[in-house]
Every structure is written in structure tokens, then in C-alpha cells.
Scaffold this active site. Structure first.
Site, mmCIF file in Angstrom:
data_model
loop_
_atom_site.group_PDB
_atom_site.id
_atom_site.type_symbol
_atom_site.label_atom_id
_atom_site.label_comp_id
_atom_site.label_asym_id
_atom_site.label_seq_id
_atom_site.Cartn_x
_atom_site.Cartn_y
_atom_site.Cartn_z
ATOM 1 N N SER B 211 0.846 -1.207 0.000
ATOM 2 C CA SER B 211 0.000 0.000 0.000
ATOM 3 C C SER B 211 0.876 1.251 0.000
ATOM 4 C CB SER B 211 -0.945 -0.012 1.195
ATOM 5 O OG SER B 211 -0.262 0.327 2.371
ATOM 6 N N ARG B 215 0.652 3.542 -3.363
ATOM 7 C CA ARG B 215 0.051 4.862 -3.180
ATOM 8 C C ARG B 215 0.967 5.943 -3.770
ATOM 9 N NH1 ARG B 215 -0.247 4.761 1.739
ATOM 10 N NH2 ARG B 215 -2.324 3.885 1.938
ATOM 11 N N ASN B 219 0.155 7.840 -7.442
ATOM 12 C CA ASN B 219 -0.034 9.294 -7.484
ATOM 13 C C ASN B 219 0.965 9.964 -8.407
ATOM 14 O OD1 ASN B 219 -2.089 10.653 -5.577
ATOM 15 N ND2 ASN B 219 -1.378 8.853 -4.481
#
Lengths: 156, 275
Positions: B211, B215, B219
Site C-alpha cells: 500500500s 500509493r 499518485n
């Protein structure tokens, strides 16, 4: 988007950077920071202590002032008393001196009176003789009656 | 670069998203890949030279800057650099103090390294997408993807480092037995449900680094693609979209660096906790 050795390389680079940071970057800055924090705290403490000291000193100063004022008034009072005393003494002395002068003058007067009396006494015999001569119109032996007249004068 | 037709637009995007890969090609041996296919054929035994180069450069920049500030650090009145560095350090210190409930002198420097390093790597994105690739193309380097955090290898590599630390501290603080008990007896403290607990906890554990990595990568990669798409517009229209997107990205860059750091601290805090 291939997974390859870059993954391992990145992990190694990460480990090295973290190690370097732990060893050489973090400690000096962190130490300096906390040191400064302590110093600022000490400075603030000192400032508050100084203001307290100032307050104390001011209080002391005002108390000293009050005491000295009291002392000054005391001294003034004493001086006043002393001056009154001196004046009183001077007056006393003056009176004594005056009395002494008066007494002296009186004594002198008495002396003068005595002297005048003596002189009168000395002359009264001759005056009496001269009077008697004129009354008797005769010469009277001065030597014979001198003694009698002196006795009369002494009785004066 | 204005879009001529769809083929050139697609190849432009692909070119910009291709890393400079050095590896063992089945036919050419150890060499630099000249196309996306070649790079793919190299498989695991390849390395992205641009990702490694730029990330190490940013790491060195961080180390150099902060080391310099550390050397001139005084307890007196701080200068400009020292002020800036101390601001970052105090920020990290307060973050660690609020999120980390154990005692470990490693955590704060670790968080500092992660935050500043990721921030610097992300910041490379503000450089217009064509500048450096064009420059390197003139120098004879075919591919140049300068933002390391748009490479999943980089983010996953850092997350892997964090994962190793999570495991290390879990074993160190709780012991093997304690860690095993935590994995098998939570959330349901019933012997019958141990297998269920194990599956749940191990998935939860393994998902942590993924994660983190996904993440950040997601992004940054998405932002980069948008920048490349904007760059395909006619030159006079680029700034209209590029400027707002770049300004917005200043926020994203900082936020993603912060989230990565924060979650790392939280995960390591959990690794230190006894149950």
C-alpha cells in the site's frame, strides 16, 4: 513497468541513506536544537529571576528611603530641641550676667556713698570748728578741741 | 511537442514513460535496452539507470544539505540554512512524537530521510517533462525518466526496506513467540479460528509495504502521465493546463511524501507494541 533489480538497488540506497542520516545528520542538528531550547529556557528563567530581584531591590530602596526620612525628621526634632535649649541657656546666662552687673553697680554705689560719708565726716569737724569760731567770735584753741570734734565725727 | 497524429502521440507518451534500462538481454548480453520490448525481455536482471541515478543524486543532495547544516549547527542564533533544516527536523520530531509510542532513536532519522528524500524525488516532477529527456537525447542517451517515484521499483524498494524494519522490530520487541501469537490470536482469540486469523493478519502485514509503494507510485505516475498529455497540446495552450496542474502538484508532492513517512512511522509504532 518492469520489476527488476532496481528494486534491490533502491532498497540498498535507502538503507545507506538512512544509516548515514542516523549516524551523521540527525545527532548534531538535534543536539544543537535541544541545546538551544535549554538555553532559551534558562534565559527566560534568568529574566524572570532578574525582574524579581529588581522588585526586591525597589522595595528595599523604598524602605531605606522611608527609614532615612524618619531619621531626618528625628534629627530635625533633636536639633530644634537643642536650639531651644541653647536659647534658654543663653537667656539664663544673660539674666545672671545682668544680675551680676546690677549687684556690681549697687556695690559701687554703696562704696561711693561710704566715701562721700567719709569725706563728709572728715570735713564736718573743721566746719563745726569754723561755725563755733564764728559763734564764739573768739579764737579757740584748735588743738584742744580737735580731739573732741573727731570723736563727734566718728559718732556720725 | 504538438501532436501530429495518434501514432506519434502514443509513441511520445511511451517514450517518456520508458526507463533507461541496463541489463542482460537474451541475445545482446549485458547492454542498454534500445526499446521497451528489449527492456521487457531482460526480465529481472536489469536495472533502471535513470531511476537509480536520480534517486541517489537526490539522496546525496539531502545528505549534503543536512550534513552541511549539521556541521555549522550552533546553539546560538541560527542562519538561513540551519533555520530551514531545523524547521524540517522539528516537524519530523513532532510527527514521530505524536505517532510513535515506543522508544527508538532510529525512527526519527529514518522518518527524516524518507520525508526529505521522497520530497526531493517528487519535486523533480516540477521540471517540464521535455527538458531533461531532450537534453539527454542530444547527449546520445535514448531514454530518461527523471522522476524516480514514478518507477514502481523505487517506491517498492523503499517500502521493502520499511517492511524489513517492521519484521525486524516485530521479532525484536515481541519475540518470535509473541509475534506468532499476535498473528494467530488476533483479532479472534479462539483456537478454532487460528487459521482464519493467520490468513487475515499475514495479508494485513504484507499489504502494508504494497500500500505504501502503490500509493506513492500511483499518485506520481498518474501525475506524470497528465503532464505528458498536457505537453502534447499546441505550445501556446500548454501553460493553461500545465500551470494549474503544477501548482496542484506542489500539494501532491508534499502530501505523498508526508503520507509515506507518516504511515511508515505508524507501522513501525505498531511493530513496537505489545498486545
Amino acid at each position: 513497468m518492469n520489476i527488476n533489480m532496481t528494486l534491490i538497488g533502491q532498497t540498498i540506497a535507502f538503507a545507506i541513506f538512512v544509516w548515514f542520516c542516523i549516524k551523521y545528520v540527525w545527532p548534531p542538528i538535534s543536539t544543537a536544537l535541544h541545546e538551544r531550547q535549554k538555553r532559551i529556557a534558562e534565559g527566560l528563567d534568568a529574566a524572570s529571576r532578574a525582574s524579581r530581584d529588581l522588585e526586591l531591590a525597589q522595595e528595599q530602596a523604598s524602605q531605606t528611603l522611608r527609614e532615612s526620612k524618619e531619621q531626618a525628621s528625628q534629627i530635625l526634632e533633636q536639633a530644634n530641641k537643642r536650639s531651644a535649649q541653647i536659647v534658654e541657656e543663653a537667656r539664663e546666662q544673660a539674666r545672671a550676667e545682668g544680675e551680676r552687673l546690677i549687684a556690681g553697680a549697687r556695690a559701687e554705689i554703696d562704696q561711693e556713698i561710704q566715701r562721700a560719708k567719709d569725706e563728709l565726716r572728715a570735713q564736718v569737724s573743721s566746719l563745726a570748728v569754723a561755725g563755733a569760731e564764728r559763734v564764739l567770735e573768739a579764737s579757740v584753741d584748735e588743738k584742744a578741741h580737735r580731739k573732741l570734734l573727731d570723736q563727734l565725727a566718728a559718732e556720725l | 511537442m504538438a501532436a501530429g497524429n495518434e501514432v506519434t502521440a502514443a509513441s511520445y507518451i511511451q517514450h517518456h514513460l520508458q526507463n533507461l534500462t541496463f541489463g542482460r538481454h537474451p541475445e545482446n548480453g549485458w547492454s542498454i535496452a534500445h526499446s521497451a520490448e528489449e527492456a521487457r525481455e531482460m526480465g529481472f536482471w536489469a536495472i533502471h539507470l535513470d531511476t537509480m541515478g536520480w534517486s541517489i543524486a537526490m539522496g546525496l543532495l539531502f545528505i549534503w544539505l543536512f550534513r552541511k547544516a549539521g556541521k555549522i549547527a550552533t546553539t546560538g542564533v541560527p542562519g538561513g540554512l540551519q533555520n530551514a533544516v531545523e524547521m524540517v527536523i522539528e516537524f519530523i520530531e513532532s510527527l514521530v512524537r505524536s505517532a510513535f509510542h515506543g522508544r527508538n532513536p532510529i525512527i526519527a532519522p529514518l522518518a527524516l530521510t524518507l520525508f526529505v528524500w521522497i520530497l526531493l524525488m517528487n519535486t523533480l516532477k516540477i521540471i517540464p517533462v521535455d527538458y531533461l529527456p531532450e537534453l539527454f537525447a542530444r547527449l546520445g542517451v535514448e531514454y530518461m525518466k527523471i522522476v524516480p517515484t514514478t518507477d514502481v521499483n523505487a517506491t517498492l524498494g523503499m517500502a521493502l526496506g520499511v517492511f524489513i524494519l517492521i519484521l525486524y522490530y516485530s521479532f525484536k520487541v515481541k519475540g518470535v513467540g509473541g509475534f506468532a501469537r499476535e498473528l494467530s490470536l488476533t483479532p479472534f482469540n479462539v483456537w478454532l479460528l487460528v487459521p482464519f486469523n493467520l490468513v487475515l493478519e499475514i495479508v494485513g502485514l504484507v499489504v502494508k509495504p504494497f500500500s505504501l509503494a502503490m500509493r506513492l507510485f500511483g499518485n506520481m505516475f498518474a501525475g506524470e502521465v497528465i503532464f505528458i498529455l498536457i505537453a502534447l497540446l499546441p505550445f501556446w495552450a500548454i501553460w493553461l493546463l500545465d500551470v494549474p496542474w503544477a501548482i496542484f502538484h506542489i500539494l501532491v508532492i508534499t502530501l505523498q511524501a508526508f503520507i509515506f513517512t507518516m504511515l511508515t512511522v505508524v507501522y513501525l509504532s505498531a511493530a513496537h507494541e505489545h498486545h
